[in-house]
Design an enzyme around this catalytic site. Structure first.
Site, PDB file in Angstrom:
ATOM      1  N   HIS A   1     -21.377 -40.245 -44.580  1.00  0.00           N
ATOM      2  CA  HIS A   1     -20.244 -40.891 -45.254  1.00  0.00           C
ATOM      3  C   HIS A   1     -19.497 -41.715 -44.217  1.00  0.00           C
ATOM      4  O   HIS A   1     -18.967 -41.188 -43.237  1.00  0.00           O
ATOM      5  CB  HIS A   1     -19.332 -39.860 -45.909  1.00  0.00           C
ATOM      6  CG  HIS A   1     -19.917 -39.263 -47.148  1.00  0.00           C
ATOM      7  ND1 HIS A   1     -19.687 -37.959 -47.531  1.00  0.00           N
ATOM      8  CD2 HIS A   1     -20.722 -39.802 -48.099  1.00  0.00           C
ATOM      9  CE1 HIS A   1     -20.336 -37.719 -48.669  1.00  0.00           C
ATOM     10  NE2 HIS A   1     -20.964 -38.823 -49.024  1.00  0.00           N
TER      11      HIS A   1
ATOM     12  N   GLU B   1     -15.888 -41.068 -42.415  1.00  0.00           N
ATOM     13  CA  GLU B   1     -15.620 -39.795 -41.758  1.00  0.00           C
ATOM     14  C   GLU B   1     -15.827 -39.955 -40.251  1.00  0.00           C
ATOM     15  O   GLU B   1     -16.761 -39.414 -39.662  1.00  0.00           O
ATOM     16  CB  GLU B   1     -16.489 -38.705 -42.381  1.00  0.00           C
ATOM     17  CG  GLU B   1     -16.143 -38.492 -43.857  1.00  0.00           C
ATOM     18  CD  GLU B   1     -17.103 -37.585 -44.608  1.00  0.00           C
ATOM     19  OE1 GLU B   1     -17.983 -36.967 -43.958  1.00  0.00           O
ATOM     20  OE2 GLU B   1     -16.991 -37.500 -45.845  1.00  0.00           O
TER      21      GLU B   1
ATOM     22  N   HIS C   1     -19.751 -33.316 -41.781  1.00  0.00           N
ATOM     23  CA  HIS C   1     -18.893 -34.088 -42.679  1.00  0.00           C
ATOM     24  C   HIS C   1     -17.439 -33.826 -42.298  1.00  0.00           C
ATOM     25  O   HIS C   1     -17.139 -33.044 -41.402  1.00  0.00           O
ATOM     26  CB  HIS C   1     -19.128 -33.675 -44.135  1.00  0.00           C
ATOM     27  CG  HIS C   1     -20.398 -34.181 -44.727  1.00  0.00           C
ATOM     28  ND1 HIS C   1     -20.442 -35.151 -45.695  1.00  0.00           N
ATOM     29  CD2 HIS C   1     -21.698 -33.851 -44.474  1.00  0.00           C
ATOM     30  CE1 HIS C   1     -21.697 -35.400 -46.032  1.00  0.00           C
ATOM     31  NE2 HIS C   1     -22.479 -34.615 -45.297  1.00  0.00           N
TER      32      HIS C   1
ATOM     33  N   GLU D   1     -18.021 -29.008 -42.605  1.00  0.00           N
ATOM     34  CA  GLU D   1     -16.925 -29.900 -42.975  1.00  0.00           C
ATOM     35  C   GLU D   1     -15.843 -29.735 -41.911  1.00  0.00           C
ATOM     36  O   GLU D   1     -15.180 -28.701 -41.839  1.00  0.00           O
ATOM     37  CB  GLU D   1     -16.375 -29.546 -44.358  1.00  0.00           C
ATOM     38  CG  GLU D   1     -17.299 -29.892 -45.512  1.00  0.00           C
ATOM     39  CD  GLU D   1     -17.103 -31.327 -45.984  1.00  0.00           C
ATOM     40  OE1 GLU D   1     -16.174 -32.012 -45.473  1.00  0.00           O
ATOM     41  OE2 GLU D   1     -17.868 -31.766 -46.858  1.00  0.00           O
TER      42      GLU D   1
END
Length: 412
Positions: free
Chosen positions: A174, A177, A299, A375
């Site tokens: 992504h 990020e 992420h 994450e």
């Protein structure tokens, strides 16, 4: 029907022009609270009218970024749906200015600033030259705009003639990020330069293949045009670009957590599985690697550790081992800065259901035993550049804890 819904409103498309960087001047980030059904309804309504650069819904709370021209409509909508709202960022352009103002140490690559894709690739090439005896620049695929997906292979020599198990690290899928490529390059630097026996042992035990940005077009776009861009940069319709590359893999494609609208700013899953050249070529590269023991994705910024499968609460055959190993990883990480992560668990259990992700495809298609998604920390995809090292040190220790326990359980 409420009069509110019969007003026809045209909001200008807020994409940056072909030559301008989108400033996000006076864009606000709101926190809104209420029941999840109404939160979903308001986001569906707002997305039908304009681009919403960022929103996240979970646990009867949402965060959403609102353009200044949409502010009054948003306020009316929150009143209509009986939602409580609070401004948590008054002007997002100030955050962007902070990120771009990071301190750089002359021409040397550092972890007090964020770099564009050319800077990151320059670092990888430089490391492959400095440590040429045991590192190699590798190409994991290509992008829509013709960039290579570059990674660094780290494989130190051993006294015995044996093929090492591979740890594959994917980062930056992504585009917005930013902390993930920064943290991944920090970890590379730790593997290459640290004298800590725990880290050198970790380096020597495996072959590492580490890719800081597997969506290089999107990442570069966040630096040059639109800081909040998430997707690839392929032509998805006459007016719109890109697909979410972490909804585009060929595992349960198109089922949960996706959009079928090519103009959806966040979740368009592509026209079909592997429609994006980035996911198509990277998956082929991964599938051709033998003896991958671990696949790790980074992420931001939910601060949790996830295991397969992301769209199901059903567990993998070695789920108990994954949880035990994951807990060890988080315990090691917590010792660095005292930060607790949620999990380990599936995304469907502690985040939201999402289909078509890389982690799930790797587990399902390749039967890779150790598969995790970290994450990292942050808020609305921001992390101060002056504190990159904090997460870099956490991740380094998380990897030490992960593989210490994995080896204890016979996975090495």
């Amino acid at each position: 029907m409420s009069p509110f819904f019969i007003i026809f409103v045209v909001i200008p498309l807020s994409y940056a022009t072909f030559h301008d960087f989108k400033s996000y001047k006076d864009y606000k980030v709101y926190s809104i609270e209420g029941n999840n059904e109404n939160l979903s309804k308001i986001m569906e309504f707002l997305n039908s009218m304009a681009e919403i650069p960022f929103y996240d819904i979970r646990n009867s709370r949402a965060e959403v970024m609102i353009a200044p021209e949409l502010d009054s409509i948003f306020s009316n909508a929150t009143d209509l749906f009986r939602l409580k709202k609070k401004i948590i960022v008054n002007d997002y352009s100030e955050i962007i200015a902070e990120e771009k103002g990071g301190s750089r140490k002359d021409s040397q690559f550092s972890w007090t600033a964020y770099y564009d894709i050319d800077g990151i690739y320059g670092y990888l090439k430089n490391m492959s030259t400095i440590y040429s005896n045991w590192t190699e620049l590798v190409e994991g695929g290509q992008s829509y705009e013709g960039r290579k997906i570059l990674g660094l292979r780290i494989n130190t020599p051993t006294d015995v003639d044996k093929v090492k198990n591979i740890v594959f690290i994917e980062s930056g899928i992504h585009a917005r990020e930013w902390i993930t490529p920064a943290t991944t390059t920090y970890f590379i630097n730790q593997l290459l330069t640290s004298t800590d026996p725990a880290i050198t042992s970790l380096r020597d035990q495996f072959e590492w293949q580490i890719f800081p940005s597997v969506n290089p077009d999107g990442y570069q776009y966040t630096h040059k045009r639109d800081r909040m861009w998430r997707k690839t940069r392929s032509k998805s319709s006459f007016f719109c670009h890109g697909a979410d590359p972490n909804r585009n893999w060929d595992y349960n494609w198109g089922q949960y957590g996706i959009s079928t609208d090519p103009c959806n700013y966040q979740l368009y899953a592509g026209s079909q599985p592997f429609s994006e050249v980035e996911t198509r070529t990277l998956s082929k590269y991964i599938a051709e690697l033998d003896n991958i023991v671990a696949y790790i994705a980074f992420h931001a910024d939910a601060q949790m550790l996830l295991v397969p499968y992301s769209d199901s609460v059903e567990h993998t055959s070695n789920y108990d081992d994954l949880i035990k190993i994951g807990k060890s990883s988080l315990e090691y990480g917590e010792k660095v800065n005292g930060e607790k992560y949620d999990g380990p668990a599936t995304a469907a259990e502690i985040l939201y259901k999402a289909s078509g992700g890389s982690m799930d495809w790797v587990r399902n298609q390749l039967a890779t035993p150790l598969v995790y998604t970290y994450e990292l920390r942050g808020t609305y995809f921001h992390w101060p550049p002056s504190k990159i090292f904090e997460q870099g040190d956490e991740v380094t220790q998380m990897m030490v804890g992960l593989f210490n326990e994995a080896c204890n359980l016979g996975y090495c």
